[in-house]
Design an enzyme around this catalytic site. Structure first.
Site, PDB file in Angstrom:
ATOM      1  N   LYS A   1      49.694  37.765  34.726  1.00  0.00           N
ATOM      2  CA  LYS A   1      50.607  37.394  33.654  1.00  0.00           C
ATOM      3  C   LYS A   1      51.875  38.234  33.726  1.00  0.00           C
ATOM      4  O   LYS A   1      51.827  39.425  33.999  1.00  0.00           O
ATOM      5  CB  LYS A   1      49.928  37.594  32.291  1.00  0.00           C
ATOM      6  CG  LYS A   1      48.780  36.623  32.034  1.00  0.00           C
ATOM      7  CD  LYS A   1      48.227  36.781  30.632  1.00  0.00           C
ATOM      8  CE  LYS A   1      47.167  35.732  30.327  1.00  0.00           C
ATOM      9  NZ  LYS A   1      46.650  35.835  28.948  1.00  0.00           N
TER      10      LYS A   1
ATOM     11  N   HIS B   1      44.117  43.723  32.659  1.00  0.00           N
ATOM     12  CA  HIS B   1      44.366  43.775  31.219  1.00  0.00           C
ATOM     13  C   HIS B   1      45.400  44.854  30.906  1.00  0.00           C
ATOM     14  O   HIS B   1      45.298  45.981  31.400  1.00  0.00           O
ATOM     15  CB  HIS B   1      43.079  44.098  30.456  1.00  0.00           C
ATOM     16  CG  HIS B   1      42.127  42.942  30.370  1.00  0.00           C
ATOM     17  ND1 HIS B   1      40.784  43.105  30.137  1.00  0.00           N
ATOM     18  CD2 HIS B   1      42.335  41.606  30.491  1.00  0.00           C
ATOM     19  CE1 HIS B   1      40.202  41.916  30.116  1.00  0.00           C
ATOM     20  NE2 HIS B   1      41.120  41.002  30.332  1.00  0.00           N
TER      21      HIS B   1
ATOM     22  N   ARG C   1      41.942  35.137  37.168  1.00  0.00           N
ATOM     23  CA  ARG C   1      42.169  33.945  36.368  1.00  0.00           C
ATOM     24  C   ARG C   1      42.357  32.738  37.280  1.00  0.00           C
ATOM     25  O   ARG C   1      42.718  32.882  38.453  1.00  0.00           O
ATOM     26  CB  ARG C   1      43.410  34.123  35.488  1.00  0.00           C
ATOM     27  CG  ARG C   1      43.356  35.319  34.548  1.00  0.00           C
ATOM     28  CD  ARG C   1      44.691  35.475  33.827  1.00  0.00           C
ATOM     29  NE  ARG C   1      44.691  36.603  32.897  1.00  0.00           N
ATOM     30  CZ  ARG C   1      45.069  37.848  33.222  1.00  0.00           C
ATOM     31  NH1 ARG C   1      45.495  38.099  34.458  1.00  0.00           N
ATOM     32  NH2 ARG C   1      45.048  38.818  32.328  1.00  0.00           N
TER      33      ARG C   1
ATOM     34  N   ARG D   1      35.133  34.656  35.163  1.00  0.00           N
ATOM     35  CA  ARG D   1      35.845  35.919  34.903  1.00  0.00           C
ATOM     36  C   ARG D   1      35.072  36.755  33.890  1.00  0.00           C
ATOM     37  O   ARG D   1      34.904  37.966  34.065  1.00  0.00           O
ATOM     38  CB  ARG D   1      37.249  35.600  34.400  1.00  0.00           C
ATOM     39  CG  ARG D   1      38.124  36.804  34.038  1.00  0.00           C
ATOM     40  CD  ARG D   1      39.542  36.299  33.767  1.00  0.00           C
ATOM     41  NE  ARG D   1      40.377  37.264  33.081  1.00  0.00           N
ATOM     42  CZ  ARG D   1      41.075  38.230  33.689  1.00  0.00           C
ATOM     43  NH1 ARG D   1      40.979  38.375  34.991  1.00  0.00           N
ATOM     44  NH2 ARG D   1      41.845  39.050  32.994  1.00  0.00           N
TER      45      ARG D   1
ATOM     46  N   HIS E   1      37.248  30.395  33.539  1.00  0.00           N
ATOM     47  CA  HIS E   1      37.289  31.660  32.802  1.00  0.00           C
ATOM     48  C   HIS E   1      35.887  32.223  32.571  1.00  0.00           C
ATOM     49  O   HIS E   1      35.723  33.428  32.407  1.00  0.00           O
ATOM     50  CB  HIS E   1      38.008  31.445  31.465  1.00  0.00           C
ATOM     51  CG  HIS E   1      39.023  32.503  31.177  1.00  0.00           C
ATOM     52  ND1 HIS E   1      40.089  32.777  32.006  1.00  0.00           N
ATOM     53  CD2 HIS E   1      39.129  33.387  30.150  1.00  0.00           C
ATOM     54  CE1 HIS E   1      40.808  33.770  31.493  1.00  0.00           C
ATOM     55  NE2 HIS E   1      40.246  34.146  30.380  1.00  0.00           N
TER      56      HIS E   1
ATOM     57  N   TYR F   1      33.981  42.951  26.394  1.00  0.00           N
ATOM     58  CA  TYR F   1      32.814  42.727  27.245  1.00  0.00           C
ATOM     59  C   TYR F   1      31.702  43.721  26.954  1.00  0.00           C
ATOM     60  O   TYR F   1      30.534  43.430  27.176  1.00  0.00           O
ATOM     61  CB  TYR F   1      33.227  42.781  28.718  1.00  0.00           C
ATOM     62  CG  TYR F   1      34.230  41.712  29.040  1.00  0.00           C
ATOM     63  CD1 TYR F   1      33.871  40.370  29.060  1.00  0.00           C
ATOM     64  CD2 TYR F   1      35.565  42.029  29.288  1.00  0.00           C
ATOM     65  CE1 TYR F   1      34.798  39.381  29.324  1.00  0.00           C
ATOM     66  CE2 TYR F   1      36.500  41.046  29.562  1.00  0.00           C
ATOM     67  CZ  TYR F   1      36.109  39.726  29.568  1.00  0.00           C
ATOM     68  OH  TYR F   1      37.022  38.752  29.821  1.00  0.00           O
TER      69      TYR F   1
END
Length: 317
Positions: free
Chosen positions: A190, A289, A166, A266, A263, A298
């Site tokens: 995150k 994730h 990110r 990514r 993004h 995806y």
């Protein structure tokens, strides 16, 4: 008897004291504390949830939380669409409201969770456009030696695509996070979660050139001895806004879709890996994730591309 019935009716109308005395603002703040302390959401995600929830509470007005039904939430969805919000914003608002009602149920503030039946737009339908391999090559070649900080910019773009990190993760990279001999970077995602991400030869060469030729010059402008890998012209850590502007600048030069963002690289990283036969679990780990369902968006993107190819070229499509 009549006196006793009146007393009972008053008690029923009043409800439990803790529910009636706690304000909606107080509940909202407690919920955000819960997301921060127990769910470990990143600051940016927490701020976005706060805005989404406030929009819902403003729309709700003086209606009681325990009186909200599925029909009300459906009306709220219609309200969001009328506001012409981006599909991603609508979906995030739905997730925020669903999480909020789950919290209310856990706290005993509502007995039923009407948001359980609220369905968000499918995640894969809102994935930004993925660049083709040729577009990626043109984009990565966009910085020129005549650009003031071309060594940094080449390294920056290469790292974005090589790792799928990110924008915030790339901006927070430190020199100590580099393990170039082992072909790995340590990035902080995150919620402060760290992961090791593999990196290829082209990106490693770009980083080494930037560190050897330019980073020291930029770092000398800041007496605080910056630890960040990517520095601005003033020697400070490059921020997400500056990164976003650089991506836009080089996208225009390369003739790539003007809607490209950090993004997008990514998304392209993940889609190209899966198209090349990478395992979904491995891609999930590289992207950081928490849920494999997020990574599966995806596969939908790639299936959509294959479907278009089939419809275009198969004689009986």
């Amino acid at each position: 008897m009549a006196k006793r019935r009146t007393k009972l009716q008053l008690m029923q109308q009043a409800g439990p004291p803790e529910k009636s005395t706690q304000s909606v603002d107080s509940i909202r703040n407690d919920f955000l504390d819960y997301l921060r302390g127990e769910c470990h959401l990143a600051a940016n995600t927490l701020a976005a949830y706060g805005r989404d929830l406030q929009r819902f509470l403003d729309w709700l007005g003086r209606r009681r939380l325990d009186a909200v039904r599925v029909g009300d939430l459906t009306e709220f969805m219609g309200f969001l669409n009328e506001q012409q919000l981006a599909p991603a914003s609508v979906s995030r608002s739905v997730v925020a409201v669903r999480t909020f009602f789950k919290y209310l149920q856990l706290e005993g503030l509502v007995t039923e969770n009407p948001a359980e039946l609220l369905s968000a737009q499918k995640l894969w339908q809102r994935v930004p456009g993925v660049l083709s391999r040729r577009q990626v090559e043109d984009f990565l070649a966009a910085p020129r030696k005549t650009d003031a900080f071309w060594q940094r910019d080449v390294a920056l773009l290469e790292v974005l695509y090589a790792t799928g990190c990110r924008a915030s993760e790339v901006c927070s990279l430190r020199l100590a996070d580099l393990s170039l001999e082992q072909k790995f970077l340590k990035c902080t995602g995150k919620g402060g979660k760290q992961r090791m991400v593999p990196i290829g030869g082209r990106a490693i060469e770009a980083i080494e050139r930037y560190v050897d030729e330019l980073r020291g010059i930029l770092a000398a402008k800041n007496p605080n001895r910056p630890e960040a890998l990517f520095l601005s012209r003033s020697g400070r850590s490059l921020d997400r806004i500056q990164l976003w502007r650089l991506v836009k600048q080089y996208a225009r030069r390369a003739g790539v879709d003007h809607q490209i963002s950090p993004h997008s690289l990514r998304h392209s990283f993940a889609t190209h890996l899966l198209a090349g036969g990478a395992d979904l679990r491995q891609v999930q780990e590289m992207l950081g994730h928490a849920s494999i369902q997020t990574t599966q968006i995806y596969t939908h993107v790639e299936h959509s591309r294959l479907k278009r190819v089939h419809q275009q070229f198969h004689p009986r499509a």
